[in-house]
Scaffold this active site. Structure first.
Site, short mmCIF file in Angstrom:
data_model
loop_
_atom_site.label_atom_id
_atom_site.label_comp_id
_atom_site.label_asym_id
_atom_site.label_seq_id
_atom_site.Cartn_x
_atom_site.Cartn_y
_atom_site.Cartn_z
N ASP A 128 117.49 -25.67 -3.37
CA ASP A 128 117.30 -24.48 -2.53
C ASP A 128 118.66 -23.96 -2.08
O ASP A 128 119.42 -24.67 -1.41
CB ASP A 128 116.44 -24.83 -1.31
CG ASP A 128 115.95 -23.60 -0.56
OD1 ASP A 128 116.73 -22.66 -0.40
OD2 ASP A 128 114.79 -23.60 -0.12
N SER A 181 109.61 -20.63 4.87
CA SER A 181 110.99 -20.48 5.35
C SER A 181 111.04 -20.60 6.87
O SER A 181 110.62 -21.61 7.42
CB SER A 181 111.56 -19.15 4.86
OG SER A 181 112.96 -19.09 5.06
N HIS A 184 114.63 -20.83 -3.58
CA HIS A 184 114.07 -20.62 -2.24
C HIS A 184 112.80 -19.78 -2.35
O HIS A 184 112.85 -18.59 -2.64
CB HIS A 184 115.09 -19.92 -1.35
CG HIS A 184 114.64 -19.79 0.08
ND1 HIS A 184 114.46 -20.88 0.92
CD2 HIS A 184 114.30 -18.71 0.82
CE1 HIS A 184 114.06 -20.47 2.10
NE2 HIS A 184 113.94 -19.16 2.07
#
Length: 598
Positions: free
Chosen positions: A361, A235, A390
Site C-alpha cells: 500500500d 481508508s 491502496h
C-alpha cells in the site's frame, strides 16, 4: 613502419575510446537510454510484472493473522474461499501505484442511482445518507421505497468512505452494488461537507471523529430495529470504524464489520508519506484534495481556522495544523494523530472484524499495522495480501472487479448465517474512554493566576464524555473560538491573556476550560467591596503567600512550623531592614554606637 607505430604510441587511450564511441550507431545509444529509463521506472513504480511472470501468474496466497482460539476464524473466516485462495493482480496493472491511480481516474464503477436521506445531528450538522436498495438492482423488480420499511428484516450495510471520498467514488460504488446484488440494503454515510452537502455547524469531520457514525448507527437501529446492521470502512473511514468499535465495545448495534486499508497509526503514516519521492507525491495529491474540500466551505474555515495557512499548505500535516487542530480542537498535530489512531483501540473491539490490507500500500504503510494486537483479539481476523495498492486490488484480465469487494461480500454473508454475530449488550451509563487516557491525561493539572502563582489541582473528573449527551459538542463550540483567537494572537506575537482561576486541561485530544473563582466556593454570586489602595497593596503582597500556605497545609497540618520557618527565612531580606529602621531608636540604648553606624 616506425612512424606509424610511434603515432599509435603517442595517441591517448581516451582519444582512442572517443573515436571508438563514434563508430557505435546512435540507435544503440537510444536503446541503452531507453533500457536504463525503463529500469528506473520499474523500480520507482515498484512494478512486479517480471516476478509474476516467473511465478507463472499464479498469484500469491493470502496471509491470515488471528488468535489460535478465535471462533470467528473457525466458524466464519475458514469458510471464505477468497481468504484461502490466491490473489493475482491484473497483469497490466502490476504496480501498486498504477493500480491506485487507475482506481481514482478510471475505476470502471457500475452505473446506478442512490436515494438520498438527510440526517441532522443534535449539534446542527448535516449528514447525507445515500441508499441503494436491493430491489433497485434486482432484475426487473419494481421498487417504490427509497428507504427500508420500518419492519424490514433485510440486513443493512453501512459504508464509511475514505478521506475526501463520498458515495460516488468508484471503489464505494463497486462495494455498494455488490452488496445490493446479494439482496442486502446498503447506505453510505457521507462525511460532513461531502456528497454535495454544506456544513451547517461548527463541527468538521476528521480521522478520529466517531460521533457522527455513532449517531447514524443509533438512528438506523431506531428506525429499522428488525434489520441486522453491518459496517464496512475504507481508508480513513476504516480508521474511524475501528476506533468507534473500540470505544463502544459491546455497546454497539453492529453485528460485524470489515476495515479496508486502514492507516492504523497516523503518526507512523505521517512519517512514511514523506519518506520517498513517490510518497511525497501522494502527500501533495491528498493535500490538494483537502484544500478543495476546504474551498467548498471557505466561509466556515475562514471563521474557525487559519485560511491563509490552509491555502499555503504543501502537506497533509500542514493542513491539519492550520485547519484540523483548530476546528478539532487539538493542541498539536501529533496530539491529533495520537488520539485519532485506531491502533490503540484494537484490543477493545468486541464484534467480528475482518481487516484487509496490502503490504505494498503506497499510502497506508504496513509498518503501522498492529499485528500483535490483532492476534491477541479473538474477534479479529487480519488478511494481508502481498500486492493490491491502496483500495484497488484489481483482478481479471479486464480489471472490472476488485478482490476485496468479493472478500467483504463473502465474509459478511457467512457471518450472517453463523451464530457468531455480535448482539448488543446494554450498558448503563456507558462512558467513552480512550486507551490513551494515561496519568498524563488524568492530571494533576495546574492553574495559573495573574500574580504568576502556579498551584496544583487534583485528579478530579472535570468533564466525562458520555455517549448519550451533547456536553462534548457544547464544550467544543464554547472553546473553539477561544483557541482560534489564541492561535492567531501567538502568530501576531501577542500572547493571549489567561483569566484568573482558568483551568485548562486536555481530555482525549479535546481542550476543556473550566472557570473557577478562587475566593467564592458557594453557588451564590459573590458580592465583593472595592478594596482601598492600602488594602490592595497588602493583598498583592500577602495573597500569593496565603494561597501557597493553604495549598500546602491541606497536604500536612504537622508541617506548619516548617512552613513558618521557610516564610521567615525567605522574607527576611525584605523584612529585616524594615524592622531595623523601625526599632533603631530603641536599639541605640542597647547596642554600641559604632555597630549602629555600620
Amino acid at each position: 613502419m616506425q612512424s606509424s607505430n610511434s603515432t599509435e604510441i603517442n595517441s591517448s587511450p581516451y582519444e582512442l575510446l572517443y573515436k571508438a564511441a563514434f563508430l557505435i550507431p546512435i540507435s544503440h545509444y537510444l536503446l541503452a537510454v531507453l533500457f536504463i529509463f525503463l529500469v528506473l521506472i520499474y523500480d520507482f513504480l515498484e512494478i512486479h510484472f517480471i516476478q509474476d511472470l516467473l511465478n507463472g501468474f499464479r498469484g500469491d496466497s493470502i496471509s491470515l493473522t488471528y488468535n489460535s482460539c478465535s471462533e470467528i476464524y473457525e466458524g466464519v473466516a475458514s469458510k471464505c474461499q477468497s481468504l484461502h485462495g490466491r490473489y493475482l493482480v491484473t497483469p497490466w496493472l502490476s504496480s501498486p501505484h498504477i493500480q491506485t491511480a487507475f482506481l481514482n481516474f478510471f475505476g470502471r464503477p457500475p452505473v446506478f442511482s442512490y436515494k438520498r436521506q438527510i440526517f441532522l445531528t443534535p449539534d446542527g450538522g448535516t449528514v447525507a445518507l445515500d441508499w441503494l436498495m436491493s430491489s433497485a438492482v434486482s432484475g426487473g423488480a419494481s421498487h417504490t421505497n427509497n428507504v427500508p420499511l420500518k419492519d424490514d428484516t433485510t440486513p443493512i450495510v453501512v459504508v464509511v468512505p475514505g478521506l475526501t471520498s463520498d458515495s460516488h467514488s468508484a471503489y464505494i460504488k463497486h462495494l455498494v452494488f455488490k452488496m445490493a446484488k446479494r439482496g442486502w440494503n446498503v447506505v453510505v454515510s457521507n462525511h460532513r461537507g461531502l456528497g454535495g452537502i454544506s456544513i451547517t455547524s461548527d463541527c468538521f469531520y476528521n480521522a478520529g471523529w466517531t460521533d457522527d457514525l455513532r449517531r447514524v448507527v443509533d438512528h438506523l437501529h431506531q428506525e429499522y430495529p428488525q434489520a441486522t446492521l453491518f459496517a464496512v470502512g475504507t481508508s480513513i473511514g476504516a480508521n474511524v470504524l475501528v476506533k468507534y468499535l473500540g470505544e463502544d465495545g459491546e455497546n454497539t448495534y453492529f453485528a460485524g464489520a470489515v476495515a479496508i486499508c486502514s492507516p492504523w497509526d497516523l503518526l507512523i503514516g505521517d512519517r512514511f508519506i514523506t519518506r520517498k519521492l513517490v510518497q511525497r507525491l501522494y502527500d501533495r495529491v491528498l493535500t490538494i484534495g483537502l484544500q478543495g474540500y476546504a474551498k467548498l466551505h471557505q466561509t466556515m474555515y475562514s471563521r474557525l481556522a487559519d485560511w491563509e495557512g490552509i491555502q499555503k499548505s504543501r502537506r497533509v500535516r500542514d493542513f491539519d495544523n492550520y485547519a484540523t487542530c483548530l476546528t478539532g480542537p487539538f493542541e498539536t498535530v501529533d496530539t491529533y494523530y495520537r488520539h485519532s489512531s485506531s491502533s490503540t483501540f484494537v484490543g477493545t473491539v468486541s464484534v467480528p472484524l475482518l481487516c484487509i490490507s496490502a503490504l505494498d500500500d503506497p499510502v497506508c504503510t504496513r509498518e503501522a499495522i498492529p499485528w500483535d494486537e490483532c492476534r491477541a483479539n479473538k474477534n479479529i481476523v487480519f488478511a494481508a495480501t502481498r500486492h493490491g495498492g491502496h483500495l484497488a486490488f484489481f483482478e481479471g484480465i479486464t480489471a472490472n472487479r476488485l478482490w476485496w469487494v468479493k472478500a467483504v461480500d463473502e465474509f459478511l454473508s457467512v457471518l450472517y448465517t453463523s451464530p457468531y454475530m455480535h448482539r448488543r449488550k446494554k450498558v448503563q451509563n456507558h462512558i467513552q474512554h480512550s486507551p490513551l487516557e494515561t496519568s498524563i491525561d488524568q492530571g494533576p493539572y495546574v492553574t495559573v493566576t495573574e500574580e504568576g502563582m502556579v498551584s496544583a489541582v487534583g485528579n478530579e473528573q472535570l468533564s466525562p464524555i458520555v455517549n448519550d449527551s451533547d456536553n462534548q459538542v457544547i464544550a467544543e463550540r464554547e472553546t473553539r473560538e477561544t483557541i482560534v483567537d489564541a492561535y492567531k494572537s501567538e502568530r501576531d506575537d501577542e500572547p493571549p491573556t489567561k483569566p484568573e482561576g482558568t483551568l485548562v486541561s486536555n481530555r482525549g485530544g479535546r481542550v476543556i476550560k473550566v472557570k473557577a473563582d478562587p475566593i467564592c466556593e458557594t453557588s451564590e454570586p459573590c458580592k465583593q467591596e472595592a478594596p482601598s489602595d492600602h488594602d490592595a497593596k497588602l493583598l498583592d503582597i500577602s495573597a500569593p503567600l496565603k494561597r501557597c500556605i493553604q495549598q500546602l497545609s491541606r497536604r500536612s497540618k504537622t508541617s506548619m512550623w516548617l512552613l513558618a520557618y521557610i516564610a521567615v527565612m525567605t522574607t527576611w531580606p525584605m523584612l529585616g531592614p524594615a524592622i531595623f529602621l523601625l526599632f533603631k531608636r530603641k536599639l541605640k540604648s542597647v547596642l554600641p554606637s559604632a555597630w549602629l553606624k555600620k
